[in-house]
Design a protein around this motif. Structure first.
Motif, PDB file in Angstrom:
ATOM      1  N   VAL A 144       0.839  -1.204   0.000  1.00 56.81           N
ATOM      2  CA  VAL A 144       0.000   0.000   0.000  1.00 56.81           C
ATOM      3  C   VAL A 144       0.870   1.248   0.000  1.00 56.81           C
ATOM      4  O   VAL A 144       0.604   2.208  -0.726  1.00 56.81           O
ATOM      5  CB  VAL A 144      -0.973  -0.016   1.192  1.00 56.81           C
ATOM      6  N   ALA A 145       1.934   1.248   0.801  1.00 54.41           N
ATOM      7  CA  ALA A 145       2.848   2.399   0.806  1.00 54.41           C
ATOM      8  C   ALA A 145       3.522   2.558  -0.556  1.00 54.41           C
ATOM      9  O   ALA A 145       3.753   3.685  -1.010  1.00 54.41           O
ATOM     10  CB  ALA A 145       3.893   2.224   1.902  1.00 54.41           C
ATOM     11  N   LEU A 146       3.803   1.449  -1.207  1.00 54.54           N
ATOM     12  CA  LEU A 146       4.423   1.505  -2.530  1.00 54.54           C
ATOM     13  C   LEU A 146       3.496   2.163  -3.549  1.00 54.54           C
ATOM     14  O   LEU A 146       3.950   2.922  -4.411  1.00 54.54           O
ATOM     15  CB  LEU A 146       4.786   0.094  -2.990  1.00 54.54           C
ATOM     16  N   THR A 147       2.208   1.903  -3.454  1.00 46.86           N
ATOM     17  CA  THR A 147       1.282   2.454  -4.441  1.00 46.86           C
ATOM     18  C   THR A 147       1.122   3.961  -4.324  1.00 46.86           C
ATOM     19  O   THR A 147       0.617   4.595  -5.245  1.00 46.86           O
ATOM     20  CB  THR A 147      -0.106   1.807  -4.318  1.00 46.86           C
ATOM     21  N   PHE A 148       1.543   4.552  -3.215  1.00 43.52           N
ATOM     22  CA  PHE A 148       1.428   5.998  -3.052  1.00 43.52           C
ATOM     23  C   PHE A 148       2.694   6.753  -3.459  1.00 43.52           C
ATOM     24  O   PHE A 148       2.739   7.974  -3.354  1.00 43.52           O
ATOM     25  CB  PHE A 148       1.061   6.351  -1.610  1.00 43.52           C
ATOM     26  N   LEU A 149       3.715   6.055  -3.930  1.00 44.85           N
ATOM     27  CA  LEU A 149       4.903   6.738  -4.431  1.00 44.85           C
ATOM     28  C   LEU A 149       4.566   7.447  -5.735  1.00 44.85           C
ATOM     29  O   LEU A 149       3.786   6.945  -6.547  1.00 44.85           O
ATOM     30  CB  LEU A 149       6.024   5.728  -4.659  1.00 44.85           C
ATOM     31  N   PRO A 150       5.123   8.629  -5.976  1.00 46.87           N
ATOM     32  CA  PRO A 150       4.767   9.387  -7.182  1.00 46.87           C
ATOM     33  C   PRO A 150       4.984   8.650  -8.510  1.00 46.87           C
ATOM     34  O   PRO A 150       4.122   8.720  -9.378  1.00 46.87           O
ATOM     35  CB  PRO A 150       5.646  10.639  -7.083  1.00 46.87           C
ATOM     36  N   PRO A 151       6.094   7.909  -8.707  1.00 47.97           N
ATOM     37  CA  PRO A 151       6.209   7.219  -9.994  1.00 47.97           C
ATOM     38  C   PRO A 151       5.144   6.135 -10.190  1.00 47.97           C
ATOM     39  O   PRO A 151       4.691   5.901 -11.301  1.00 47.97           O
ATOM     40  CB  PRO A 151       7.606   6.582  -9.959  1.00 47.97           C
ATOM     41  N   VAL A 152       4.743   5.500  -9.103  1.00 46.20           N
ATOM     42  CA  VAL A 152       3.740   4.444  -9.203  1.00 46.20           C
ATOM     43  C   VAL A 152       2.358   5.048  -9.420  1.00 46.20           C
ATOM     44  O   VAL A 152       1.519   4.464 -10.110  1.00 46.20           O
ATOM     45  CB  VAL A 152       3.788   3.546  -7.944  1.00 46.20           C
ATOM     46  N   ARG A 153       2.117   6.221  -8.880  1.00 46.55           N
ATOM     47  CA  ARG A 153       0.810   6.860  -9.051  1.00 46.55           C
ATOM     48  C   ARG A 153       0.544   7.263 -10.491  1.00 46.55           C
ATOM     49  O   ARG A 153      -0.601   7.462 -10.872  1.00 46.55           O
ATOM     50  CB  ARG A 153       0.691   8.080  -8.144  1.00 46.55           C
ATOM     51  N   ARG A 154       1.601   7.365 -11.292  1.00 46.90           N
ATOM     52  CA  ARG A 154       1.410   7.685 -12.701  1.00 46.90           C
ATOM     53  C   ARG A 154       0.913   6.481 -13.500  1.00 46.90           C
ATOM     54  O   ARG A 154       0.457   6.629 -14.615  1.00 46.90           O
ATOM     55  CB  ARG A 154       2.717   8.195 -13.293  1.00 46.90           C
ATOM     56  N   LEU A 155       1.040   5.285 -12.932  1.00 46.82           N
ATOM     57  CA  LEU A 155       0.570   4.082 -13.615  1.00 46.82           C
ATOM     58  C   LEU A 155      -0.949   4.018 -13.580  1.00 46.82           C
ATOM     59  O   LEU A 155      -1.600   4.682 -12.773  1.00 46.82           O
ATOM     60  CB  LEU A 155       1.138   2.830 -12.934  1.00 46.82           C
ATOM     61  N   SER A 156      -1.508   3.197 -14.427  1.00 49.71           N
ATOM     62  CA  SER A 156      -2.954   2.990 -14.388  1.00 49.71           C
ATOM     63  C   SER A 156      -3.308   2.186 -13.132  1.00 49.71           C
ATOM     64  O   SER A 156      -2.448   1.552 -12.515  1.00 49.71           O
ATOM     65  CB  SER A 156      -3.412   2.252 -15.640  1.00 49.71           C
ATOM     66  N   VAL A 157      -4.570   2.203 -12.781  1.00 52.61           N
ATOM     67  CA  VAL A 157      -5.012   1.513 -11.559  1.00 52.61           C
ATOM     68  C   VAL A 157      -4.751   0.009 -11.647  1.00 52.61           C
ATOM     69  O   VAL A 157      -4.220  -0.574 -10.691  1.00 52.61           O
ATOM     70  CB  VAL A 157      -6.494   1.828 -11.275  1.00 52.61           C
ATOM     71  N   PRO A 158      -5.079  -0.672 -12.748  1.00 51.77           N
ATOM     72  CA  PRO A 158      -4.755  -2.105 -12.792  1.00 51.77           C
ATOM     73  C   PRO A 158      -3.257  -2.388 -12.689  1.00 51.77           C
ATOM     74  O   PRO A 158      -2.848  -3.360 -12.060  1.00 51.77           O
ATOM     75  CB  PRO A 158      -5.298  -2.559 -14.145  1.00 51.77           C
ATOM     76  N   ALA A 159      -2.439  -1.523 -13.264  1.00 54.15           N
ATOM     77  CA  ALA A 159      -0.990  -1.723 -13.167  1.00 54.15           C
ATOM     78  C   ALA A 159      -0.508  -1.528 -11.737  1.00 54.15           C
ATOM     79  O   ALA A 159       0.393  -2.245 -11.276  1.00 54.15           O
ATOM     80  CB  ALA A 159      -0.264  -0.763 -14.109  1.00 54.15           C
ATOM     81  N   ARG A 160      -1.110  -0.574 -11.013  1.00 53.84           N
ATOM     82  CA  ARG A 160      -0.756  -0.394  -9.598  1.00 53.84           C
ATOM     83  C   ARG A 160      -1.120  -1.621  -8.777  1.00 53.84           C
ATOM     84  O   ARG A 160      -0.358  -2.050  -7.915  1.00 53.84           O
ATOM     85  CB  ARG A 160      -1.455   0.828  -9.020  1.00 53.84           C
ATOM     86  N   PHE A 161      -2.317  -2.178  -9.026  1.00 56.17           N
ATOM     87  CA  PHE A 161      -2.721  -3.384  -8.311  1.00 56.17           C
ATOM     88  C   PHE A 161      -1.787  -4.545  -8.624  1.00 56.17           C
ATOM     89  O   PHE A 161      -1.444  -5.337  -7.742  1.00 56.17           O
ATOM     90  CB  PHE A 161      -4.159  -3.759  -8.655  1.00 56.17           C
ATOM     91  N   LEU A 162      -1.380  -4.660  -9.880  1.00 52.48           N
ATOM     92  CA  LEU A 162      -0.467  -5.735 -10.261  1.00 52.48           C
ATOM     93  C   LEU A 162       0.896  -5.556  -9.591  1.00 52.48           C
ATOM     94  O   LEU A 162       1.475  -6.522  -9.084  1.00 52.48           O
ATOM     95  CB  LEU A 162      -0.317  -5.775 -11.782  1.00 52.48           C
ATOM     96  N   LEU A 163       1.402  -4.343  -9.546  1.00 50.83           N
ATOM     97  CA  LEU A 163       2.672  -4.083  -8.888  1.00 50.83           C
ATOM     98  C   LEU A 163       2.597  -4.377  -7.396  1.00 50.83           C
ATOM     99  O   LEU A 163       3.487  -5.011  -6.829  1.00 50.83           O
ATOM    100  CB  LEU A 163       3.098  -2.629  -9.125  1.00 50.83           C
ATOM    101  N   ALA A 164       1.517  -3.935  -6.751  1.00 51.40           N
ATOM    102  CA  ALA A 164       1.365  -4.194  -5.317  1.00 51.40           C
ATOM    103  C   ALA A 164       1.233  -5.690  -5.038  1.00 51.40           C
ATOM    104  O   ALA A 164       1.797  -6.205  -4.074  1.00 51.40           O
ATOM    105  CB  ALA A 164       0.146  -3.449  -4.777  1.00 51.40           C
ATOM    106  N   GLY A 165       0.506  -6.395  -5.889  1.00 53.25           N
ATOM    107  CA  GLY A 165       0.398  -7.844  -5.719  1.00 53.25           C
ATOM    108  C   GLY A 165       1.720  -8.545  -5.956  1.00 53.25           C
ATOM    109  O   GLY A 165       2.046  -9.522  -5.276  1.00 53.25           O
ATOM    110  N   GLY A 166       2.492  -8.042  -6.911  1.00 50.66           N
ATOM    111  CA  GLY A 166       3.811  -8.611  -7.164  1.00 50.66           C
ATOM    112  C   GLY A 166       4.771  -8.401  -6.013  1.00 50.66           C
ATOM    113  O   GLY A 166       5.706  -9.180  -5.816  1.00 50.66           O
ATOM    114  N   VAL A 167       4.559  -7.358  -5.221  1.00 49.45           N
ATOM    115  CA  VAL A 167       5.379  -7.136  -4.034  1.00 49.45           C
ATOM    116  C   VAL A 167       4.843  -7.956  -2.856  1.00 49.45           C
ATOM    117  O   VAL A 167       5.608  -8.490  -2.054  1.00 49.45           O
ATOM    118  CB  VAL A 167       5.416  -5.627  -3.683  1.00 49.45           C
TER     119      VAL A 167
END
Length: 121
Positions: free
Chosen positions: A81-104
């Motif tokens: 969740v903290a990772l998804t609030f980083l500025p570079p990650v916030r530029r991603l689309s919502v599904p890509a953010r969910f995928l990145l968070a799940g991958g972590v």
């Protein structure tokens, strides 16, 4: 609302951006990754429930089990969740953010399960 009042308060209206194409596959993949994470987390949650249930029934103090399970749960979900609030990650689309968070979250949960399994032997 009066259109002139809206324009005075918020500026001229802008049309909503068109949805991006190709996000359905990423969303499905993110859903699958999170499904695996949640299924893997059900095992330690079940162990904690049984420890607390049988510990309370036999009179054994269960405060440490509850404390550690809370810390593990907060860490497992707090890091992605903290990772998804980083500025570079916030530029991603919502599904890509969910995928990145799940991958972590997936290696974190796998590491917790390996640690739990190694403690039993």
């Amino acid at each position: 609302m009066n259109p002139d009042a809206y324009t005075a308060l918020y500026g001229p209206g802008r049309p909503a951006p068109a949805p991006r194409r190709g996000q359905a596959g990423v969303a499905v993949l993110a859903g699958l990754v999170w499904a695996v994470v949640l299924v893997l987390l059900s095992y330690p949650a079940m162990l904690v429930f049984l420890a607390v249930f049988f510990g309370a029934a036999t009179g054994v103090p269960v405060g440490d089990v509850v404390l550690w399970s809370t810390l593990v749960g907060l860490g497992t979900f707090g890091v992605p969740v903290a990772l998804t609030f980083l500025p570079p990650v916030r530029r991603l689309s919502v599904p890509a953010r969910f995928l990145l968070a799940g991958g972590v979250a997936l290696p974190l949960v796998s590491g917790i399960l390996v640690w739990i399994a190694s403690q039993g032997g």
